[in-house]
Design an enzyme around this catalytic site. Structure first.
Site, PDB file in Angstrom:
ATOM      1  N   GLY A  93       0.825  -1.190   0.000  1.00 37.54           N
ATOM      2  CA  GLY A  93       0.000   0.000   0.000  1.00 37.54           C
ATOM      3  C   GLY A  93       0.865   1.248   0.000  1.00 37.54           C
ATOM      4  O   GLY A  93       2.032   1.204   0.388  1.00 37.54           O
ATOM      5  N   GLY A 142       0.314  -4.732   0.844  1.00 40.34           N
ATOM      6  CA  GLY A 142      -0.945  -4.633   0.128  1.00 40.34           C
ATOM      7  C   GLY A 142      -0.987  -5.483  -1.126  1.00 40.34           C
ATOM      8  O   GLY A 142      -2.063  -5.900  -1.564  1.00 40.34           O
ATOM      9  N   GLU A 165       6.050  -4.989   7.460  1.00 43.23           N
ATOM     10  CA  GLU A 165       5.385  -3.893   8.180  1.00 43.23           C
ATOM     11  C   GLU A 165       5.993  -3.567   9.542  1.00 43.23           C
ATOM     12  O   GLU A 165       5.975  -2.411   9.973  1.00 43.23           O
ATOM     13  CB  GLU A 165       3.893  -4.209   8.336  1.00 43.23           C
ATOM     14  CG  GLU A 165       3.081  -4.072   7.055  1.00 43.23           C
ATOM     15  CD  GLU A 165       3.160  -5.297   6.170  1.00 43.23           C
ATOM     16  OE1 GLU A 165       2.513  -5.294   5.111  1.00 43.23           O
ATOM     17  OE2 GLU A 165       3.884  -6.249   6.513  1.00 43.23           O
ATOM     18  N   ASP A 173      -1.134  -6.213   7.882  1.00 45.95           N
ATOM     19  CA  ASP A 173      -2.589  -6.002   7.876  1.00 45.95           C
ATOM     20  C   ASP A 173      -3.205  -6.762   6.700  1.00 45.95           C
ATOM     21  O   ASP A 173      -2.879  -7.903   6.493  1.00 45.95           O
ATOM     22  CB  ASP A 173      -2.914  -4.501   7.862  1.00 45.95           C
ATOM     23  CG  ASP A 173      -2.277  -3.773   6.680  1.00 45.95           C
ATOM     24  OD1 ASP A 173      -1.331  -4.303   6.076  1.00 45.95           O
ATOM     25  OD2 ASP A 173      -2.724  -2.654   6.368  1.00 45.95           O
TER      26      ASP A 173
END
Length: 398
Positions: A93, A142, A165, A173
């Site tokens: 992301g 992502g 992350e 996530d």
């Protein structure tokens, strides 16, 4: 903004009220960032931000949502192929944009992006038609959410997978606690999630993150063959990919060869105990992957490590929707800087200033208060906040 066409589609799916629009992207509908091509009953989607390693922007998220919802209802569409232009499938992301949107505006600006991304992840995870993701390059964060939740994941000799992350002050996530916790032993559950270890295509295939390994030189022919299908039957699609797929040996240095050591060390109850167990392993045999794992854990955000360990272990008994709802709570707490500024500090050190020297707070594992970690998993005490609302779907992973 959400286009009128997308709102109409979402209304039919009963989810228009749960997709958030962002005024920041009202002048860019993302059409140039996601290229679409019709090939018979197949739809080819190409992520098109090669200079940014196809980092997932808000317009890309909305365009993909638009396409996937439309294609699922269209009887003329039987199969989706998703790939990236350039040397990356998707490097994650656009966290720098999220950090900037919060810094320049309000925490809810970043939350909107996560909200819509997690709805996209959920639709992919529960999609009624097969999706083939061509992972011919970098797949991180992502990018894993766009692909691993789908039915078929094709790795190549160029594939590099990671969930990095914790080095950014975040946590894996995009529902990662769902698929990581279902990999063999503690390889995905804790090792990959905590250390951000990089896996190649052979390792992805061995642990189950990839369903197939196809040499990159055969990808064009694979796409041409898939474009001729006239069915959504998963077995038929699998049989086609099988024709191009091959088994590949693991490198001698692969951490997957140390599966027993990983299970022994990463099954410990706390991050501190995991780290101590790894350090003990170096006394007798200093395998490179162990040294790298120790270094990664010591460099990562302490509070991110604690959050990640708990999230992945909870994910073992949660469905994908529950994992995504949990992720949204965690992201909102992080964006609000309730107990730590680590996400914003990580973005500064790794992505902006690039000094790679983040100043974590708290600075060590022993200073992380368990009550603070508990708070991250609770509802957000803010009038602007609500739990992630997922669309009604009909699939076993709900």
């Amino acid at each position: 903004m959400v286009t009128d066409h997308l709102i109409s589609l979402l209304d039919r799916e009963g989810v228009s009220e749960i997709v958030m629009a962002s005024s920041d992207d009202s002048t860019n509908d993302g059409a140039d960032q996601v290229l679409t091509e019709e090939r018979g009953y197949t739809r080819l989607l190409t992520l098109n931000r090669p200079r940014q390693l196809n980092a997932l922007s808000f317009p890309m998220i909305m365009q993909l949502l638009n396409n996937l919802i439309a294609y699922e209802k269209d009887p003329e569409v039987k199969l989706l192929i998703l790939k990236g232009r350039g040397r990356a499938f998707c490097a994650g992301g656009d966290v720098a944009a999220i950090s900037r949107s919060v810094t320049e505006g309000h925490w809810t600006s970043g939350a909107q992006i996560f909200w819509n991304e997690f709805i996209l992840n959920y639709i992919i995870a529960t999609y009624s038609k097969p999706q083939v993701s061509i992972l011919n390059g970098i797949v991180m964060g992502g990018g894993a959410g766009l692909s691993i939740h789908g039915r078929f994941r094709v790795a190549t000799e160029k594939t590099v997978f990671a969930m990095p992350e914790t080095s950014l002050g975040l946590f894996p996530d995009i529902g990662a606690s769902y698929f990581l916790s279902r990999l063999p032993g503690f390889f995905g559950r804790e090792y990959v999630g905590l250390t951000g270890a990089r896996l190649d295509g052979a390792e992805m295939l061995a642990c189950g993150l990839a369903t197939h390994f196809v040499p990159s030189m055969k990808l064009t022919l694979l796409e041409e063959t898939l474009a001729k299908v006239e069915t959504s039957d998963h077995f038929a699609i699998c049989a086609i990919i099988d024709q191009f797929s091959r088994r590949v040996p693991l490198k001698e240095s692969s951490a997957f060869n140390g599966f027993d050591v990983i299970n022994k060390c990463f099954s410990k109850e706390t991050v501190e105990e995991i780290l101590s167990a790894l350090e003990l392993e170096t006394v007798d045999a200093a395998n490179e992957w162990i040294v790298v794992a120790i270094r990664s854990l010591k460099k990562a955000s302490p509070i991110s490590l604690k959050i990640t360990l708990r999230a992945i272990r909870e994910g073992r008994v949660q469905r994908v929707g529950q994992c995504l709802m949990k992720d949204y709570r965690l992201c909102c707490h992080i964006l609000r800087k309730e107990a730590s500024n680590d996400f914003f500090e990580g973005c500064r050190a790794i992505l902006v200033d690039k000094d790679r020297n983040p100043k974590w707070d708290p600075c060590s594992l022993d200073l992380v208060d368990v009550k603070v970690v508990d708070r991250y998993f609770s509802e957000v005490d803010d009038a602007c906040w609500e739990d992630l609302k997922l669309p009604v779907r009909h699939a076993s992973k709900l």
